[in-house]
Enzyme design. Structure first.
Site, PDB file in Angstrom:
ATOM      1  N   THR A 137       6.021   6.911 -29.340  1.00  0.00           N
ATOM      2  CA  THR A 137       7.262   5.798 -28.501  1.00  0.00           C
ATOM      3  C   THR A 137       7.647   4.529 -29.606  1.00  0.00           C
ATOM      4  O   THR A 137       6.668   4.614 -30.539  1.00  0.00           O
ATOM      5  CB  THR A 137       7.343   5.537 -27.225  1.00  0.00           C
ATOM      6  OG1 THR A 137       8.436   4.332 -27.149  1.00  0.00           O
ATOM      7  CG2 THR A 137       5.287   4.987 -27.189  1.00  0.00           C
ATOM      8  N   TYR A 162       1.374   0.630 -20.509  1.00  0.00           N
ATOM      9  CA  TYR A 162       1.863   1.326 -21.520  1.00  0.00           C
ATOM     10  C   TYR A 162       2.064   2.583 -22.439  1.00  0.00           C
ATOM     11  O   TYR A 162       1.088   3.188 -23.255  1.00  0.00           O
ATOM     12  CB  TYR A 162       3.905   2.704 -20.674  1.00  0.00           C
ATOM     13  CG  TYR A 162       4.702   3.365 -21.004  1.00  0.00           C
ATOM     14  CD1 TYR A 162       3.691   4.770 -21.784  1.00  0.00           C
ATOM     15  CD2 TYR A 162       4.965   3.183 -22.336  1.00  0.00           C
ATOM     16  CE1 TYR A 162       4.110   6.151 -21.593  1.00  0.00           C
ATOM     17  CE2 TYR A 162       5.946   4.389 -23.562  1.00  0.00           C
ATOM     18  CZ  TYR A 162       5.393   5.323 -22.975  1.00  0.00           C
ATOM     19  OH  TYR A 162       6.105   6.638 -23.911  1.00  0.00           O
ATOM     20  N   LYS A 166       0.112   4.626 -25.300  1.00  0.00           N
ATOM     21  CA  LYS A 166       1.061   5.273 -26.546  1.00  0.00           C
ATOM     22  C   LYS A 166      -0.790   5.001 -28.209  1.00  0.00           C
ATOM     23  O   LYS A 166      -0.523   5.369 -28.715  1.00  0.00           O
ATOM     24  CB  LYS A 166       2.108   4.900 -25.738  1.00  0.00           C
ATOM     25  CG  LYS A 166       2.285   5.759 -25.194  1.00  0.00           C
ATOM     26  CD  LYS A 166       2.237   7.141 -25.182  1.00  0.00           C
ATOM     27  CE  LYS A 166       2.636   7.872 -25.849  1.00  0.00           C
ATOM     28  NZ  LYS A 166       2.422   9.836 -25.949  1.00  0.00           N
TER      29      LYS A 166
HETATM   30  C1  LIG Z   1      14.394   1.919 -14.207  1.00  0.00           C
HETATM   31  C2  LIG Z   1      15.141   0.618 -14.402  1.00  0.00           C
HETATM   32  C3  LIG Z   1      15.121   0.369 -15.658  1.00  0.00           C
HETATM   33  N1  LIG Z   1      15.928  -1.254 -16.611  1.00  0.00           N
HETATM   34  C4  LIG Z   1      15.543  -1.382 -17.444  1.00  0.00           C
HETATM   35  C5  LIG Z   1      14.360  -1.173 -17.795  1.00  0.00           C
HETATM   36  C6  LIG Z   1      15.132  -1.637 -19.292  1.00  0.00           C
HETATM   37  O1  LIG Z   1      15.437  -2.275 -19.938  1.00  0.00           O
HETATM   38  C7  LIG Z   1      15.137  -0.323 -18.888  1.00  0.00           C
HETATM   39  C8  LIG Z   1      15.204   0.854 -19.861  1.00  0.00           C
HETATM   40  O2  LIG Z   1      14.268   1.333 -19.087  1.00  0.00           O
HETATM   41  P1  LIG Z   1      13.701   2.611 -18.640  1.00  0.00           P
HETATM   42  O3  LIG Z   1      12.730   2.605 -17.190  1.00  0.00           O
HETATM   43  O4  LIG Z   1      14.373   3.770 -17.819  1.00  0.00           O
HETATM   44  O5  LIG Z   1      12.947   2.950 -19.913  1.00  0.00           O
HETATM   45  P2  LIG Z   1      12.037   1.953 -21.281  1.00  0.00           P
HETATM   46  O6  LIG Z   1      10.782   1.071 -19.716  1.00  0.00           O
HETATM   47  O7  LIG Z   1      12.516   1.796 -21.855  1.00  0.00           O
HETATM   48  O8  LIG Z   1      11.277   3.195 -21.286  1.00  0.00           O
HETATM   49  C9  LIG Z   1      11.361   4.629 -21.921  1.00  0.00           C
HETATM   50  O9  LIG Z   1      11.584   4.686 -23.018  1.00  0.00           O
HETATM   51  C10 LIG Z   1      10.391   5.040 -24.284  1.00  0.00           C
HETATM   52  C11 LIG Z   1      11.053   4.671 -25.559  1.00  0.00           C
HETATM   53  C12 LIG Z   1       9.398   5.412 -23.231  1.00  0.00           C
HETATM   54  O10 LIG Z   1       8.578   5.979 -24.899  1.00  0.00           O
HETATM   55  C13 LIG Z   1       9.014   5.549 -22.263  1.00  0.00           C
HETATM   56  O11 LIG Z   1       8.210   6.356 -21.887  1.00  0.00           O
HETATM   57  C14 LIG Z   1      10.335   5.284 -21.507  1.00  0.00           C
HETATM   58  O12 LIG Z   1       9.768   5.236 -20.044  1.00  0.00           O
HETATM   59  O13 LIG Z   1      16.289  -0.414 -18.110  1.00  0.00           O
HETATM   60  C15 LIG Z   1      16.028  -1.266 -14.679  1.00  0.00           C
HETATM   61  O14 LIG Z   1      17.469  -2.714 -14.830  1.00  0.00           O
HETATM   62  N2  LIG Z   1      16.306  -0.655 -14.099  1.00  0.00           N
HETATM   63  C16 LIG Z   1      15.815   0.085 -13.112  1.00  0.00           C
HETATM   64  O15 LIG Z   1      15.806   0.255 -12.066  1.00  0.00           O
END
Ligand SMILES: Cc1cn([C@H]2C[C@H](O)[C@@H](COP(=O)(O)OP(=O)(O)O[C@H]3O[C@H](C)C(=O)[C@H](O)[C@H]3O)O2)c(=O)[nH]c1=O
Length: 342
Positions: A137, A162, A166
Site C-alpha cells: 500500500t 496498519y 504493511k
Molecule cells: C471509513 C471512513 C473514512 N473516512 C476517511 C478516512 C480517510 O481519509 C479516507 C479513506 O478512508 P478508508 O478507511 O476508506 O481508507 P484509508 O484509510 O485511506 O486506507 C485504505 O487505502 C489504503 C491505500 C490501504 O492500504 C488500506 O488498506 C485501505 O483501507 O476517508 C471518513 O471520513 N469517514 C469514514 O467513515
C-alpha cells in the site's frame, strides 16, 4: 516443474482486491490454475467468487496464512509455481482500536508464506524462477503535506498500526530476496474502489449510509486527500507486475484521481441524486446526510503516488474514468441494497 502445470497461490482471494484479481486472472488466462487460500474473516466472502467457484482450474482452501501446517499442506498438495500475497487485515480504523491481528496476519502470515515458499522452492530447484509478489500500500510511505508524490525510493514512514504492519511485511519480503535470492516483487497501490468492497471503507460507507438515510460520517475537516484506483485497473497492473516486474523491485500503482474526502462524498451524493431520485424519499438531496465527525487518530493528510516506473516500463495506465467507476460502484450497491438489509 512444467510451468503450465503449476498453480498460482493467491492468498486472501475472498477479499475485495483478491477476488477481483482471481476473476480477472482466470478470464485473461483460461488455462491458468489458481489456489485461493483465505481465512474468511469478516472482510472476505466466497460470495465474491461465485462466478468462478465451479471453474475446473480454481480451488479454494479455507485456512489462515499464519497456520504453518496448513500452508505447508497447500504446497504439498499443489505444485505452487508463484504466490501473490493479498491476505491482510486492511482497515486503518480497526488497527487503531487493536493492532494485534494486523501484526499477526500482515507480518507473521507473510513470514510463514516466505519461509515455506523458500523451503519448498529450494527443494524443487525453482527458487529463482518462482515469483513471490507481495501486495502492499502507498500508506507505508507516510503522509504528504505538500504537492509532492511518493515514489518507490521514498523512505517508509508509516503512521498507523496498519501501515506499520504493511511496511514491516515489505521489509521482510525484501530481506528474503537479499538473503536467499528469492524472486520477490512488491506493489504499492493507492486507495481502491469498486463493487463488493467491504462497507467499512469510505466509498461503501458513503453509499450504504446514503441509501439507508443515515448520516454520512466525514472525519475531521474532510480535506484529507486520497488517490482513487478502480479495482480492475489495479488487477491489470498486478498482472503486468507479476509477469514482467523486475525481481527485487517495488512498483507504485495510482489511479491519478486525487480527491478530498468531502468532495468525493458530494460527488457520490450527486450520482445518487441524479440516477436514483426514487431513493431520496423525503430528502432534498443525499448531500444533506453528510456529517462531519470526530477525526481519525493520527489521520494521514494526503496520499499520492508517482507511478511513472510502472507506466513507463510496462505501458500500464488506468482505463476506467472515475466518473464511470463511481457510477458502476454506486449501481452495484444500489442493486445489493434491499429494505430487509436495513
Ligand atoms: C471509513 C471512513 C473514512 N473516512 C476517511 C478516512 C480517510 O481519509 C479516507 C479513506 O478512508 P478508508 O478507511 O476508506 O481508507 P484509508 O484509510 O485511506 O486506507 C485504505 O487505502 C489504503 C491505500 C490501504 O492500504 C488500506 O488498506 C485501505 O483501507 O476517508 C471518513 O471520513 N469517514 C469514514 O467513515
Amino acid at each position: 516443474m512444467n510451468k503450465s502445470d503449476s498453480y498460482l497461490l493467491v492468498t486472501g482471494g475472498a477479499g475485495f482486491i483478491g477476488s477481483n484479481f482471481i476473476k480477472y486472472y482466470l478470464s485473461q488466462y483460461p488455462h491458468a490454475k489458481v489456489v485461493n487460500v483465505d481465512k474468511l474473516t469478516y472482510a472476505g466472502s466466497t460470495f465474491n467468487l461465485e462466478s468462478v467457484a465451479d471453474h475446473p482450474n480454481y480451488h479454494f482452501v479455507h485456512a489462515d496464512i499464519t497456520d504453518e501446517k496448513a500452508v505447508d499442506r497447500i504446497f504439498n498438495d499443489y505444485p505452487i509455481g508463484g504466490v501473490i500475497n493479498f491476505a491482510a487485515e486492511s482497515h486503518v480504523d480497526r488497527s487503531i482500536e487493536d493492532a494485534s491481528s494486523f501484526v499477526n496476519t500482515n507480518v507473521m502470515g507473510t513470514m510463514v508464506l516466505l519461509q515455506i515458499a523458500r523451503k519448498v522452492w529450494t527443494e524443487q530447484g525453482i527458487l529463482k524462477a518462482a515469483r513471490f509478489h507481495h501486495i502492499s500500500t502507498d500508506e507505508v510511505y507516510g503522509s504528504l503535506d505538500n504537492d509532492e508524490k511518493f515514489h518507490e525510493q521514498t523512505p517508509y514512514d508509516p503512521r498507523n498500526p496498519y501501515s506499520a504492519s504493511k511496511a514491516g511485511a515489505n521489509l521482510l519480503v525484501k530481506s528474503f530476496g537479499y538473503t536467499y535470492g528469492m524472486n520477490i516483487v512488491i506493489s504499492s497501490s493507492s486507495n481502491n474502489y469498486g463493487p463488493s468492497q467491504h462497507e467499512e471503507k469510505l466509498i461503501p460507507t458513503i453509499i450504504s449510509n446514503a441509501l439507508r438515510h443515515n448520516p454520512i460520517p466525514i472525519y475531521g475537516d474532510g480535506k484529507n486527500i486520497r488517490e482513487w484506483l478502480y479495482v480492475e485497473d489495479h488487477c491489470r497492473a498486478l498482472d503486468l507486475i507479476f509477469h514482467q516486474g523486475q525481481s527485487m523491485e517495488s512498483y507504485n500503482i495510482g489511479g491519478g484521481n486525487e480527491l478530498k474526502n468531502i468532495d468525493l462524498a458530494v460527488k457520490i451524493c450527486e450520482i445518487l441524486d441524479n440516477n436514483y431520485p426514487d431513493r431520496k424519499g423525503s430528502l432534498n438531496s443525499f448531500k444533506d446526510l453528510i456529517t462531519y465527525t470526530e477525526d481519525r487518530l493520527g489521520h494521514d493528510r494526503r496520499y499520492a503516488v508517482d507511478d511513472r516506473k510502472l507506466r513507463g516500463a510496462m505501458g500500464w495506465q488506468p482505463v476506467v474514468a472515475m466518473e464511470n467507476g463511481l457510477e458502476e460502484t454506486v449501481e452495484w450497491y444500489v442493486n445489493q441494497w434491499t429494505p430487509t438489509s436495513r
